[in-house]
Design a protein around this motif. Structure first.
Motif, PDB file in Angstrom:
ATOM      1  N   LEU A   1       0.851  -1.182   0.000  1.00 25.23           N
ATOM      2  CA  LEU A   1       0.000   0.000   0.000  1.00 25.23           C
ATOM      3  C   LEU A   1       0.890   1.236   0.000  1.00 25.23           C
ATOM      4  CD1 LEU A   1      -1.410  -2.195   2.298  1.00 25.23           C
ATOM      5  CD2 LEU A   1      -3.309  -0.683   1.683  1.00 25.23           C
TER       6      LEU A   1
ATOM      7  N   ILE B   1      -8.897   3.651   0.474  1.00 29.31           N
ATOM      8  CA  ILE B   1      -8.065   2.712  -0.276  1.00 29.31           C
ATOM      9  C   ILE B   1      -8.578   2.659  -1.707  1.00 29.31           C
ATOM     10  CG2 ILE B   1      -7.269   0.327  -0.465  1.00 29.31           C
ATOM     11  CD1 ILE B   1      -7.590   0.036   2.506  1.00 29.31           C
ATOM     12  N   ASP B   2      -7.710   3.021  -2.642  1.00 26.82           N
ATOM     13  CA  ASP B   2      -8.087   3.109  -4.056  1.00 26.82           C
ATOM     14  C   ASP B   2      -9.319   3.988  -4.253  1.00 26.82           C
ATOM     15  OD1 ASP B   2      -5.957   1.580  -4.937  1.00 26.82           O
ATOM     16  OD2 ASP B   2      -7.069  -0.309  -4.894  1.00 26.82           O
TER      17      ASP B   2
ATOM     18  N   GLU C   1     -11.769   4.631  -2.204  1.00 28.47           N
ATOM     19  CA  GLU C   1     -13.024   4.200  -1.575  1.00 28.47           C
ATOM     20  C   GLU C   1     -12.833   4.024  -0.076  1.00 28.47           C
ATOM     21  OE1 GLU C   1     -14.300   0.649  -3.484  1.00 28.47           O
ATOM     22  OE2 GLU C   1     -14.558   1.578  -5.458  1.00 28.47           O
TER      23      GLU C   1
ATOM     24  N   LYS D   1     -11.807  -6.595  -7.010  1.00 32.53           N
ATOM     25  CA  LYS D   1     -11.248  -5.822  -8.124  1.00 32.53           C
ATOM     26  C   LYS D   1     -11.020  -6.679  -9.367  1.00 32.53           C
ATOM     27  CE  LYS D   1     -10.522  -1.669  -6.292  1.00 32.53           C
ATOM     28  NZ  LYS D   1     -10.987  -0.397  -6.906  1.00 32.53           N
TER      29      LYS D   1
ATOM     30  N   LYS E   1      -1.072  -6.040  -7.133  1.00 34.64           N
ATOM     31  CA  LYS E   1      -0.614  -4.690  -7.430  1.00 34.64           C
ATOM     32  C   LYS E   1      -0.734  -3.818  -6.188  1.00 34.64           C
ATOM     33  CE  LYS E   1      -1.783  -4.793 -12.353  1.00 34.64           C
ATOM     34  NZ  LYS E   1      -2.568  -4.152 -13.440  1.00 34.64           N
ATOM     35  N   SER E   2       0.008  -2.750  -6.217  1.00 31.67           N
ATOM     36  CA  SER E   2      -0.015  -1.833  -5.085  1.00 31.67           C
ATOM     37  C   SER E   2      -1.367  -1.135  -4.997  1.00 31.67           C
ATOM     38  CB  SER E   2       1.104  -0.795  -5.232  1.00 31.67           C
ATOM     39  OG  SER E   2       0.959   0.231  -4.282  1.00 31.67           O
ATOM     40  N   MET E   3      -1.830  -0.953  -3.779  1.00 31.67           N
ATOM     41  CA  MET E   3      -3.040  -0.184  -3.534  1.00 31.67           C
ATOM     42  C   MET E   3      -2.644   1.237  -3.150  1.00 31.67           C
ATOM     43  SD  MET E   3      -5.442  -2.820  -1.366  1.00 31.67           S
ATOM     44  CE  MET E   3      -6.269  -4.184  -2.158  1.00 31.67           C
ATOM     45  N   HIS E   4      -3.420   2.192  -3.609  1.00 31.59           N
ATOM     46  CA  HIS E   4      -3.132   3.587  -3.301  1.00 31.59           C
ATOM     47  C   HIS E   4      -3.980   4.028  -2.117  1.00 31.59           C
ATOM     48  CE1 HIS E   4      -1.966   7.740  -3.808  1.00 31.59           C
ATOM     49  NE2 HIS E   4      -3.245   8.089  -3.825  1.00 31.59           N
TER      50      HIS E   4
END
Length: 464
Positions: free
Chosen positions: A188, A231-232, A234, A249, A263-266
């Protein structure tokens, strides 16, 4: 119920390497504790003690190491100092979980050796607990691991004891399991921006850089703790596991591959408006100000079954731990601890963060302006007992500060014109306060006499 921890298989090879040499070795156990599982990420041998002041932050840069032949010769302060340096390199959510030892003595049966083990763990716990922003907040319990491999029999034994509880002798068995496959981690990433101005108020006793930075850190901690994490993009349920978010996802017709890596979460942190305002407003005469500006890069690695709540705590802790680490390193590097320099404008750039690989995830190190990635190799070798190459160091997660506007400032003339003196700043604050008070007075008078004015107007209208 027996406590179970999971460790990558290379940790077993690491222990066997030292045990086969029949040498006494002591080091730190690094890992992550969640409600779902406890994972060990790395074992880091504590460097041999050196002839320097063990209380200083630079105690790992010296010469003439002293060989320690057994556990009884270990310095508790030296191990605690190692734990302090290593914790700075850990992302949020990861901690020093205990110590490992390779020796020919039975440290659990011999009362002298076991007493020394407890002393080392308690001293380390006490040292790390002093600074809650950088080292503390260990989750769930105060139990610490003791992993021992006999250099004679190569038998591995793991137990745990509780620290910080006085003379407790409670010891519990721990099931240590080595996992052949590399542990997958959910990454993250977060970029948290700071742009705040803090007043500098010098009292009779004076104020140092460390004291002022401590106040800034306390303010930043309150702000970050009150923030809401997305997170992403939301807002997620705190009880939901990260792996459930990943499954949602993925398209339904996607083919699962063993080589797929999440994959990385933003992550984005938003501070509620009411929490961004100060509790009280005071008009103070300031001696100066600190403009605290920049972006902190955060990369946290979580066990996929960890909950969103645990992830939120880890990200917030990572940002605060990174700030605390930089402040401490920056203050230790200062020659003069005086907060107010002779210049009107003084620009300071704390060290920036870089990432270093450890197994299947990344830890971090900090480089001062002008330092090359090779400096990180020394820290990784000394503190983590790892060999990496300069190309392994990821240096672009944070960029050096842009000092162009400060370089263009003429400190001899224009700074005198641009910066108000403390007296001028104080006058401005007071004037602002008086204007506001006058406005409130006028409004209150208007409200007080509103009924009388309304009656008079109604009478005039009726006569006309």
């Amino acid at each position: 119920m027996v406590r179970t921890v999971y460790s990558p298989e290379y940790c077993l090879q690491y222990l066997e390497q030292y045990a086969s040499q029949e040498n006494f070795v002591l080091g730190l156990i690094l890992g992550q504790v969640t409600e779902a599982r406890e994972n060990i990420i790395h074992l880091a041998r504590t460097p041999e003690e050196k002839n320097t002041d063990t209380g200083s932050e630079s105690s790992y840069v010296s010469e003439k190491p002293e060989a320690v032949r057994n556990l009884l010769g270990v310095s508790e302060a030296w191990v605690a100092d190692h734990a302090k340096h290593v914790t700075r390199m850990l992302p949020g959510g990861m901690f020093v979980q205990g110590i490992f030892i390779t020796s020919d003595e039975d440290i659990f049966e011999d009362p002298n050796y076991f007493s020394k083990v407890k002393s080392v763990l308690n001293y380390t716990h006490k040292t790390l607990s002093v600074n809650q922003y950088m080292y503390a907040n260990y989750p769930h319990s105060n139990e610490r691991l003791i992993l021992h491999m006999s250099t004679n029999t190569k038998v591995l034994t793991c137990k745990s004891i509780e620290v910080g509880v006085g003379k407790s002798t409670s010891i519990k068995n721990v099931d240590w399991k080595f996992v052949p496959k590399a542990q997958q981690w959910q990454r993250l990433d977060c970029y948290y921006e700071f742009d705040d101005v803090y007043p500098v108020i010098v009292k009779k006793s004076g104020i140092s850089v460390k004291q002022q930075f401590q106040q800034i850190l306390e303010s930043a901690y309150k702000t970050i703790e009150s923030s809401v994490m997305f997170i992403d993009g939301e807002l997620k349920d705190g009880s939901e596991a990260l792996e459930q978010l990943i499954k949602k996802k993925k398209p339904k017709n996607s083919v699962k591959s063993a080589q797929d890596t999440p994959k990385s979460m933003h992550v984005s942190l938003f501070v509620p408006f009411e929490n961004s305002l100060p509790e009280t407003v005071e008009y103070l005469e300031c001696d100066g100000s600190i403009h605290f500006s920049g972006v902190v890069s955060s990369s946290v690695f979580m066990y996929p079954k960890a909950t969103v709540s645990e992830t939120i705590a880890a990200v917030k802790q990572d940002i605060i731990r990174s700030l605390a680490s930089r402040f401490t390193m920056h203050c230790d590097a200062l020659i003069d601890d005086n907060l107010l320099p002779e210049e009107k404008v003084c620009f300071n750039e704390p060290p920036r963060r870089v990432l270093v690989p450890v197994g299947s995830l990344y830890l971090c190190d900090y480089l001062f302006p002008g330092e090359a990635p090779a400096e990180a190799l020394l820290s990784v070798k000394e503190l983590l007992d790892l060999q990496i190459t300069e190309g392994d160091v990821i240096c672009d997660v944070e960029t050096p500060a842009d000092t162009s506007e400060f370089d263009a400032l003429d400190r001899d003339t224009s700074s005198e014109e641009l910066l108000a003196t403390p007296q001028e700043a104080s006058q401005f604050m007071y004037i602002t306060g008086i204007c506001f008070a006058m406005f409130v007075l006028v409004v209150s008078i208007f409200i007080h006499y509103y009924d009388s004015i309304a009656v008079c107007i109604s009478r005039l209208l009726s006569r006309s």
